[in-house]
Enzyme design. Structure first.
Site, PDB file in Angstrom:
ATOM      1  CD1 TRP A 184       6.483 -28.115  76.177  1.00  0.00           C
ATOM      2  CD2 TRP A 184       4.388 -28.327  75.405  1.00  0.00           C
ATOM      3  NE1 TRP A 184       5.768 -27.010  76.561  1.00  0.00           N
ATOM      4  CE2 TRP A 184       4.491 -27.101  76.106  1.00  0.00           C
ATOM      5  CE3 TRP A 184       3.162 -28.689  74.834  1.00  0.00           C
ATOM      6  CZ2 TRP A 184       3.401 -26.234  76.255  1.00  0.00           C
ATOM      7  CZ3 TRP A 184       2.087 -27.819  74.979  1.00  0.00           C
ATOM      8  CH2 TRP A 184       2.209 -26.611  75.680  1.00  0.00           C
ATOM      9  CD  GLU A 225       8.905 -28.246  72.934  1.00  0.00           C
ATOM     10  OE1 GLU A 225       8.195 -29.238  72.634  1.00  0.00           O
ATOM     11  OE2 GLU A 225       8.809 -27.151  72.353  1.00  0.00           O
ATOM     12  CE  LYS A 227       5.227 -22.212  76.135  1.00  0.00           C
ATOM     13  NZ  LYS A 227       4.113 -22.611  75.287  1.00  0.00           N
ATOM     14  CG  ASP A 258       9.888 -24.156  70.769  1.00  0.00           C
ATOM     15  OD1 ASP A 258      10.029 -22.943  70.514  1.00  0.00           O
ATOM     16  OD2 ASP A 258       8.932 -24.830  70.358  1.00  0.00           O
ATOM     17  CG  HIS A 261       9.538 -23.087  74.388  1.00  0.00           C
ATOM     18  ND1 HIS A 261       9.177 -24.398  74.585  1.00  0.00           N
ATOM     19  CD2 HIS A 261       8.565 -22.550  73.623  1.00  0.00           C
ATOM     20  CE1 HIS A 261       8.045 -24.655  73.940  1.00  0.00           C
ATOM     21  NE2 HIS A 261       7.661 -23.545  73.355  1.00  0.00           N
ATOM     22  CG  HIS A 285      10.018 -28.089  68.622  1.00  0.00           C
ATOM     23  ND1 HIS A 285       8.913 -28.213  69.431  1.00  0.00           N
ATOM     24  CD2 HIS A 285      10.144 -29.264  67.952  1.00  0.00           C
ATOM     25  CE1 HIS A 285       8.405 -29.423  69.274  1.00  0.00           C
ATOM     26  NE2 HIS A 285       9.140 -30.086  68.390  1.00  0.00           N
ATOM     27  CG  ASP A 293       6.241 -20.156  72.303  1.00  0.00           C
ATOM     28  OD1 ASP A 293       6.917 -20.206  71.250  1.00  0.00           O
ATOM     29  OD2 ASP A 293       5.744 -21.164  72.841  1.00  0.00           O
ATOM     30  CG  ASP A 295       4.642 -21.470  68.221  1.00  0.00           C
ATOM     31  OD1 ASP A 295       5.713 -22.069  68.110  1.00  0.00           O
ATOM     32  OD2 ASP A 295       3.979 -21.450  69.281  1.00  0.00           O
ATOM     33  CG  ASP A 325       6.486 -26.062  67.594  1.00  0.00           C
ATOM     34  OD1 ASP A 325       5.366 -26.001  67.072  1.00  0.00           O
ATOM     35  OD2 ASP A 325       6.669 -26.117  68.824  1.00  0.00           O
TER      36      ASP A 325
HETATM   37  C1  RNT Z   1       4.442 -25.496  72.887  1.00  0.00           C
HETATM   38  C2  RNT Z   1       5.534 -26.347  72.384  1.00  0.00           C
HETATM   39  C3  RNT Z   1       5.120 -27.609  71.667  1.00  0.00           C
HETATM   40  C4  RNT Z   1       3.973 -27.404  70.716  1.00  0.00           C
HETATM   41  C5  RNT Z   1       3.716 -28.568  69.770  1.00  0.00           C
HETATM   42  C6  RNT Z   1       2.374 -28.491  69.149  1.00  0.00           C
HETATM   43  O1  RNT Z   1       4.869 -24.267  73.325  1.00  0.00           O
HETATM   44  O2  RNT Z   1       6.384 -25.617  71.579  1.00  0.00           O
HETATM   45  O3  RNT Z   1       6.203 -28.147  71.025  1.00  0.00           O
HETATM   46  O4  RNT Z   1       4.142 -26.262  69.943  1.00  0.00           O
HETATM   47  O5  RNT Z   1       3.960 -29.738  70.398  1.00  0.00           O
HETATM   48 ZN    ZN Z   2       7.889 -26.696  70.521  1.00  0.00          ZN
END
Ligand code: RNT
Ligand code: ZN
Length: 418
Positions: A184, A225, A227, A258, A261, A285, A293, A295, A325
């Site tokens: 990523w 990955e 986004k 993810d 994302h 993720h 985003d 998390d 994640d």
């Molecule tokens: C960032 C991505 C990525 C990170 C990790 C730490 O938006 O989601 O995967 O969160 O690699």
């Molecule tokens: Zn991620």
């Protein structure tokens, strides 16, 4: 009634719908969740470089007791994993290397810098996954890495990604199960770009360089990955969804989706079936975006359950690589791991305990009334009684009892970290 008796009663109810609960529990035991190490230290890593977290991501909060070194992080993971039923994997980032006194640049990382992690994982029968760390670094200071106009910077990150794939291969070989190495990058622009193609062309060429190096996919699986945007990169993301889905399909590597994302009403649960028709494997993720985003720790919400249903209904437990994640620094970090991972497993259990064949048949018959009735009624079926029993037979605490152990650990261990 004790836990076993409640289980027997609940099992009866599910069996009326032809659901073989014992088989479900057996199957669930084999599902591995890739638990991300970076919840344990707010994505800091142990490079000792005083680099701030960058790349347009952020861990907010300052709950005391975060892990300050790899030994502490492993101890915290041990605690968390002891409270989660099943055997799982741990997902590492390059910034969790242990290089001792020596300062090793990221493009020079080697398997030996992860020997302690491997030894630790081996003893516990855990698998390991890996990620090159392409942020929080002076060569990522302007938010561009593999797509940077400067070739030296691109080359540095290309070398880092190649080194990472070799570390992934080493994990796979040592631990007897393939490692997923996921790339990523944060690359993007805050404001309207005057050239959208150039950066994407450079990223494509950089990825070609990285994957030109052959690494045995018996041991290492590659993923990319995508986004939609990041903090400070609101207008344009080089590695967008279309970019990586096409790249992965053409180059026979995995797409990693993810859940944070995409645009807020765009759901990963709806994407899985489409991905699975065109690729053998897809990676996730699982995160929880709150307005952005962010998390957050995953909760047992509708989208998590919908994702689990898609995996189960499409018979794709061995085709969807489930990684987590999230990183919340405002609550006990071990609790964060346990809450999120238990929820992921609970969501899968819930999906396995549904009359999925019947529901599919009702849809094909156009019987949408009965489809909705059953879906709704199953929401209050006694999932909890099955889950509690599953925790018990896997020697993990039942219900909220696990919190007592986390509290004790906080008192004895975390609170002493300054
Ligand atoms: C960032 C991505 C990525 C990170 C990790 C730490 O938006 O989601 O995967 O969160 O690699
Ligand atoms: Zn991620």
């Amino acid at each position: 009634m004790n836990i076993r008796e409640k289980y027997e009663a609940a099992k009866n109810e599910y069996e009326k719908w032809g659901i073989d609960v014992e088989k479900v529990l057996d199957k669930l035991k084999d599902v591995k969740i890739s638990v991300h190490c970076w919840q344990g230290d707010d994505v800091t890593g142990f490079e000792n470089s005083n680099q701030e977290l960058s790349g347009g991501i952020a861990a907010t909060g300052n709950y005391p007791g975060k892990a300050r070194n790899a030994a502490e992080l492993r101890a915290d993971l041990d605690k968390a994993l002891s409270l989660i039923p099943g055997k799982h994997k741990v997902n590492l980032h390059a910034i969790y290397a242990e290089t001792g006194e020596e300062k090793v640049e990221r493009d020079e990382l080697r398997p030996e810098h992860f020997a302690n992690w491997v030894q630790w994982a081996k003893r516990r029968g855990l698998g390991l996954d890996f990620n090159p760390t392409i942020f929080s670094h002076e060569k990522a200071a302007d938010g561009l890495t593999l797509s940077h106009p400067n070739k030296d910077i691109r080359d540095f990150w290309i070398r880092h990604c190649i080194a990472s794939r070799k570390i992934g291969e080493y994990f796979g070989k040592e631990l007897g199960q393939p490692c997923l190495t996921n790339i990523w990058i944060p690359d993007g622009y805050k404001d309207i770009p005057s050239d959208r193609l150039g950066p994407r062309q450079r990223l494509k060429d950089a990825l070609d360089e990285i994957f030109k190096v052959k690494v045995d996919n018996k041991y290492n699986l590659d993923a990319v990955e995508s986004k939609v945007f990041g903090l400070g990169a609101e207008s344009y993301t080089v590695g967008s969804s279309e970019f990586y889905i096409n790249y992965a399909a053409k180059n026979n590597i995995l797409s990693l989706l993810d859940t944070g994302h995409y645009h807020p009403t765009e759901m990963v649960s709806d994407k899985l079936s489409a991905m699975l028709l065109f690729s053998n494997k897809v990676a996730l993720h699982v995160s929880r975006p709150v307005r952005w985003d962010s998390d957050h720790v995953i909760v047992l919400d509708d989208e998590l359950k919908e994702i689990a249903k898609e995996i189960v209904r499409n018979d794709a437990l061995d085709r969807v690589i489930i990684g987590l994640d999230f990183f919340d620094a405002s609550i006990n970090r071990i609790a964060a791991w346990v809450i999120g991972t238990r929820n992921m497993i609970k969501a899968l259990l819930s999906a396995m305990l549904m009359p999925n064949k019947k529901l599919k048949q009702l849809q094909d018959e156009g019987n949408f009334t009965e489809r909705l009735v059953l879906m709704e009624e199953f929401k209050t079926y006694p999932l909890g009684d099955i889950w509690n029993y599953y925790c018990q037979i896997n020697n993990t605490p039942v219900k909220e009892q696990w919190l007592e152990e986390v509290k004790a650990y906080e008192k004895e261990v975390l609170s002493k970290r300054k």
